[in-house]
Design a protein around this motif. Structure first.
Motif, mmCIF file in Angstrom:
data_model
loop_
_atom_site.group_PDB
_atom_site.id
_atom_site.type_symbol
_atom_site.label_atom_id
_atom_site.label_comp_id
_atom_site.label_asym_id
_atom_site.label_seq_id
_atom_site.Cartn_x
_atom_site.Cartn_y
_atom_site.Cartn_z
ATOM 1 N N ASN A 178 2.210 3.120 -12.056
ATOM 2 C CA ASN A 178 1.052 2.251 -12.120
ATOM 3 C C ASN A 178 0.062 2.574 -10.994
ATOM 4 O OD1 ASN A 178 2.034 1.005 -9.752
ATOM 5 N ND2 ASN A 178 3.085 -0.588 -10.912
ATOM 6 N N TRP A 179 -1.079 1.900 -11.031
ATOM 7 C CA TRP A 179 -2.144 2.191 -10.067
ATOM 8 C C TRP A 179 -1.668 1.971 -8.640
ATOM 9 C CZ3 TRP A 179 -4.679 -0.485 -6.259
ATOM 10 C CH2 TRP A 179 -5.864 0.065 -5.784
ATOM 11 N N GLN A 180 -0.968 0.880 -8.393
ATOM 12 C CA GLN A 180 -0.528 0.557 -7.044
ATOM 13 C C GLN A 180 0.452 1.600 -6.518
ATOM 14 O OE1 GLN A 180 1.182 -3.338 -6.707
ATOM 15 N NE2 GLN A 180 1.418 -3.238 -4.489
ATOM 16 N N ALA A 181 1.390 2.041 -7.362
ATOM 17 C CA ALA A 181 2.376 3.028 -6.943
ATOM 18 C C ALA A 181 1.713 4.360 -6.599
ATOM 19 C CB ALA A 181 3.433 3.218 -8.027
ATOM 20 N N ILE A 182 0.727 4.758 -7.401
ATOM 21 C CA ILE A 182 0.033 6.022 -7.136
ATOM 22 C C ILE A 182 -0.760 5.942 -5.835
ATOM 23 C CG2 ILE A 182 -1.775 7.581 -7.962
ATOM 24 C CD1 ILE A 182 -0.895 6.968 -10.795
ATOM 25 N N GLN A 183 -1.411 4.812 -5.603
ATOM 26 C CA GLN A 183 -2.170 4.650 -4.360
ATOM 27 C C GLN A 183 -1.258 4.677 -3.149
ATOM 28 O OE1 GLN A 183 -5.540 4.628 -4.032
ATOM 29 N NE2 GLN A 183 -5.531 5.082 -6.216
ATOM 30 N N HIS B 46 -1.262 7.541 -0.242
ATOM 31 C CA HIS B 46 -1.378 7.163 1.172
ATOM 32 C C HIS B 46 -0.275 7.807 2.001
ATOM 33 C CE1 HIS B 46 -0.450 4.524 4.654
ATOM 34 N NE2 HIS B 46 -1.770 4.450 4.761
ATOM 35 N N ASP B 47 0.939 7.891 1.447
ATOM 36 C CA ASP B 47 2.081 8.414 2.202
ATOM 37 C C ASP B 47 2.031 9.930 2.372
ATOM 38 O OD1 ASP B 47 3.034 5.860 2.446
ATOM 39 O OD2 ASP B 47 4.420 6.003 0.746
ATOM 40 N N ILE B 48 1.502 10.642 1.371
ATOM 41 C CA ILE B 48 1.554 12.110 1.448
ATOM 42 C C ILE B 48 0.207 12.747 1.747
ATOM 43 C CG2 ILE B 48 3.471 12.116 -0.185
ATOM 44 C CD1 ILE B 48 1.573 13.186 -2.302
#
Length: 277
Positions: free
Chosen positions: A60-65, A69-71
């Motif tokens: 989902n959008w939140q997981a991709i964001q 952010h992490d990588i």
């Protein structure tokens, strides 16, 4: 004919002289070569509905964001490199390839502006960046506090004591290497890699093994995995793993206190999301 030949020679000479000029004096032709590449809207999440995002990228959008952010620090290119590809574009291109199992040609049709050499160059960097996050998100309960919380949460689901996780395997279809094709042929006569996963009471993966060909049996993987060795060594005390009948009862499950609860493993697996018979 002679006039055409002279005009062609003049144009050729003018072109050669133009190329010998310094970059700042080469005019519009040189500037066109250095134009920044423009990526289509398919390389961003803007304008996409949540359903379309999940269908395309399996997240989902939140997981991709959060993943971006992490990588992102590991994907940020040097400012000295012309025509840089944004980290978001790199991530979305790789996620689309992984989610669809498509080749570069299909991914390239969605993400315009990325050449095959460029995609091949950043693909391993994106994968390495994602894999580096594994310890942050996939962790078996190794402390006494986490083990007690996990046991209590499983017990609240179905009255099953001392459970650390539910274990099962799934097949991920692949195109097998020609020389060892028979090793990847599973019981359904397709080719795959078999993946073993342990999940907690929330259905979140806490341990995963993804290195065996599809012809290997579920119980074989468990017998040779590190988690099983830790159980045999007594690192998890009287903790248990619930599984379907393909695994059988292992020595670590022979606690007489837990024997009556073993009959409840099937409904517990179904509650977690497994496919126990």
């Amino acid at each position: 004919m002679e006039v055409l030949f002279i005009e062609h020679a003049q144009r050729r000479r003018a072109q050669e002289q133009h190329q010998q000029l310094p970059p700042h004096q080469q005019g519009p032709q040189r500037q066109r070569r250095r134009q920044e590449r423009i990526f289509q809207t398919g390389t961003t999440l803007l304008g996409l509905r949540e359903h379309d995002i999940i269908q395309r990228y399996r997240l989902n959008w939140q997981a991709i964001q959060q993943l971006l952010h992490d990588i992102e620090p590991q994907l940020a290119p040097s400012l000295q490199i012309p025509h840089i590809i944004p980290p978001e574009t790199k991530l979305l291109a790789v996620l689309h390839m992984l989610a669809s199992g498509s080749s570069f040609q299909t991914t390239g049709a969605l993400v315009a502006g990325i050449s095959q050499p460029s995609f091949s160059a950043f693909l391993p960097k994106v994968l390495d960046a994602i894999i580096s996050l594994t310890p942050c998100h996939i962790s078996f309960p190794n402390t006494q506090q986490k083990q007690q919380e996990t046991k209590q949460s499983f017990y609240q689901i179905n009255g099953f004591p001392d459970v650390f996780g539910a274990i099962d395997c799934t097949h991920v279809q692949i195109v097998p290497p020609a020389e060892t094709e028979y090793l990847y042929r599973n019981r359904k006569h397709t080719h795959s890699i078999i993946v073993q996963a342990i999940v907690d009471h929330r259905g979140l993966i806490t341990n995963i093994v993804a290195k065996y060909p599809g012809s290997v049996h579920d119980s074989f993987i468990f017998r040779h995995c590190t988690i099983n060795q830790h159980f045999q060594d007594g690192q998890y005390g009287n903790g248990l793993l619930v599984a379907d009948q393909g695994y059988g009862i292992q020595p670590m499950d022979h606690d007489p206190i837990c024997q009556p609860a073993l009959q409840q493993s099937v409904p517990l697996m179904r509650h977690i999301g497994g496919h126990a018979p």
